[in-house]
Design an enzyme around this catalytic site. Structure first.
Site, PDB file in Angstrom:
ATOM      1  N   ASP A 115       0.815  -1.219   0.000  1.00 38.92           N
ATOM      2  CA  ASP A 115       0.000   0.000   0.000  1.00 38.92           C
ATOM      3  C   ASP A 115       0.847   1.267   0.000  1.00 38.92           C
ATOM      4  O   ASP A 115       0.381   2.329   0.388  1.00 38.92           O
ATOM      5  CB  ASP A 115      -0.976   0.013   1.181  1.00 38.92           C
ATOM      6  CG  ASP A 115      -0.363  -0.498   2.463  1.00 38.92           C
ATOM      7  OD1 ASP A 115       0.869  -0.596   2.529  1.00 38.92           O
ATOM      8  OD2 ASP A 115      -1.128  -0.815   3.392  1.00 38.92           O
ATOM      9  N   LYS A 167       8.718   5.764  18.347  1.00 41.94           N
ATOM     10  CA  LYS A 167       7.984   6.954  18.812  1.00 41.94           C
ATOM     11  C   LYS A 167       8.784   7.767  19.836  1.00 41.94           C
ATOM     12  O   LYS A 167       8.364   7.941  20.988  1.00 41.94           O
ATOM     13  CB  LYS A 167       6.628   6.543  19.396  1.00 41.94           C
ATOM     14  CG  LYS A 167       5.710   5.879  18.379  1.00 41.94           C
ATOM     15  CD  LYS A 167       4.374   5.483  18.960  1.00 41.94           C
ATOM     16  CE  LYS A 167       3.493   4.828  17.899  1.00 41.94           C
ATOM     17  NZ  LYS A 167       2.189   4.384  18.427  1.00 41.94           N
ATOM     18  N   ASP A 223       1.625   5.867   2.705  1.00 41.73           N
ATOM     19  CA  ASP A 223       0.953   4.594   2.915  1.00 41.73           C
ATOM     20  C   ASP A 223      -0.535   4.876   2.748  1.00 41.73           C
ATOM     21  O   ASP A 223      -1.142   5.565   3.570  1.00 41.73           O
ATOM     22  CB  ASP A 223       1.268   4.074   4.319  1.00 41.73           C
ATOM     23  CG  ASP A 223       0.540   2.798   4.675  1.00 41.73           C
ATOM     24  OD1 ASP A 223      -0.517   2.510   4.059  1.00 41.73           O
ATOM     25  OD2 ASP A 223       0.979   2.095   5.587  1.00 41.73           O
TER      26      ASP A 223
END
Length: 416
Positions: A115, A167, A223
């Site tokens: 994707d 993160k 994406d």
């Protein structure tokens, strides 16, 4: 010199739940992006880079995929293999499952997520990988807010990956995994045919041995696996087409000027592209030549009723008094009535938008109908064969296939 022929594996994956309701009708790789299936963008780019064999790692509706891939094999002169998973194997397990194809010779092979939309610089990636001599290379892309992602950290400013930080709350870098890789065949020895994460298990092991490098991806990247990102990716892709067209036109102007300087017969220059409505940000005094965007796609639509970057299939029908754009894609066989306004949306094949409807930040699925004076907004997504009656407002709803919407939907919800 890197090899002239390669193999590739596309991680097609499972049910495509993030892109529902569209994936209730088609597997995600066959959902159209810019009027072509997502996977076709990838296959075309791989073949241009010298890929002769492509493995599709599939565990959802392989029979539907097989029919489409047969057409692509003849169209692109490539061999497409299926690696069907009896259980989801994650992002690394499919590589081990496809070892017979990937180890048919000693050349490196590409791996990519199904994707991802970008310029797909596979040839540049192969040359970079061959030059550094490591076992693997991943493409990375810069993001504005790295705290939302796993960040790639390199050693001393080199291309060698030191570690991955998930993160980070303090700044350690702004480059993330773009989902496109190239590996030497030896990487398969690291992977067992069981559920395995390439990002969490294989990459850290390779990085600990300084065998994993990264290469910066230029241009767009997205994406497109969920509706809001699909629409954002559409906007980025259309802008990339505009940038490509602008750069080509500027090159033509430069070439004409050079020819005029050496030829006794003056050669007329094309009209200035800088004044085009597609390039508001360009100025005539811009000194730096634009980067030639290496992205495939048809030319953008330039008609009086179009505003900004818009792609319209030639078979679509557009009524009188419409205003379409910016950031709109209209698919084959679409019928647009009179006085329709469409902004930042995708209208898929054989859909109908009736007179004076307003569609903004939405996806209208195949064979669906938006009634007269109806309004869609807020990342509304209509599945296949959905019918919104006249004068209805739909705000952010996800509507499953074969439904009729007769009342306003004022807040985001799933209509089953």
């Amino acid at each position: 010199m890197y090899p002239s022929k390669f193999k590739a594996l596309i991680l097609v994956g499972g049910f495509g739940t993030r892109l529902r309701p569209l994936t209730l009708t088609k597997p995600k790789p066959l959902v159209e992006f810019a009027n072509r299936p997502i996977v076709e963008h990838q296959i075309e780019a791989l073949v241009k880079a010298g890929v002769t064999d492509i493995v599709l790692a599939v565990n959802y509706r392989p029979e539907v995929m097989a029919k489409a891939m047969h057409d692509y094999e003849s169209r692109y002169n490539v061999k497409i293999h299926f690696s069907v998973e009896t259980e989801p194997l994650g992002t690394a397990g499919p590589i081990a499952l496809a070892r017979d194809v990937l180890l048919a010779d000693a050349t490196p092979f590409f791996v990519l997520n199904s994707d991802v939309i970008c310029e797909f610089p596979f040839s540049d990636l192969a040359a970079f990988h061959t030059a550094h001599g490591g076992e693997g290379t991943i493409m990375v892309t810069k993001v504005d807010d790295p705290t939302k992602y796993g960040v790639v950290v390199t050693k001393g400013g080199s291309s060698v990956i030191d570690r991955f930080v998930e993160k980070p709350q303090i700044f350690v870098g702004d480059r993330i995994n773009a989902g496109i890789y190239i590996f030497n065949p030896s990487v398969i020895d690291r992977i067992q045919p069981r559920p395995t994460s390439i990002e969490r298990e294989i990459f850290p092991a390779m990085a600990s041995e300084s065998q994993l490098h990264c290469m910066d991806l230029e241009g767009i990247w997205m994406d497109v696996g969920q509706p809001k990102d699909y629409l954002l990716g559409t906007s980025l892709y259309l802008q990339a087409l505009a940038d490509r067209d602008y750069a080509l036109a500027q090159a033509a102007v430069t070439s004409s000027a050079a020819s005029s300087a050496t030829s006794p017969t003056p050669v007329p220059s094309p009209s200035p592209v800088a004044s085009s409505p597609y390039r508001h940000s360009r100025t005539a005094s811009q000194a730096k030549p634009p980067r030639l965007v290496k992205i495939a796609g048809p030319p953008l639509c330039r008609l009086p009723f179009v505003k900004g970057n818009v792609l319209i299939d030639p078979s679509a029908s557009i009524g009188e008094g419409c205003k379409i754009g910016p950031d709109v894609i209209i698919g084959p066989g679409v019928v647009i009535g009179d006085g329709v306004r469409i902004v930042s949306s995708v209208i898929m094949e054989a859909a109908t938008i009736k007179d004076h409807a307003f569609v903004k930040r939405s996806i209208v699925g195949w064979h669906s109908t938006v009634g007269q004076w109806a309004r869609l907004d807020g990342t509304a997504v209509l599945g296949d064969d959905v019918h919104v009656v006249e004068e209805v407002y739909v705000n952010g709803a996800i509507i499953l296939p074969h439904k009729e919407v007769k009342a306003c939907v004022l807040s985001p919800q799933i209509i089953m």
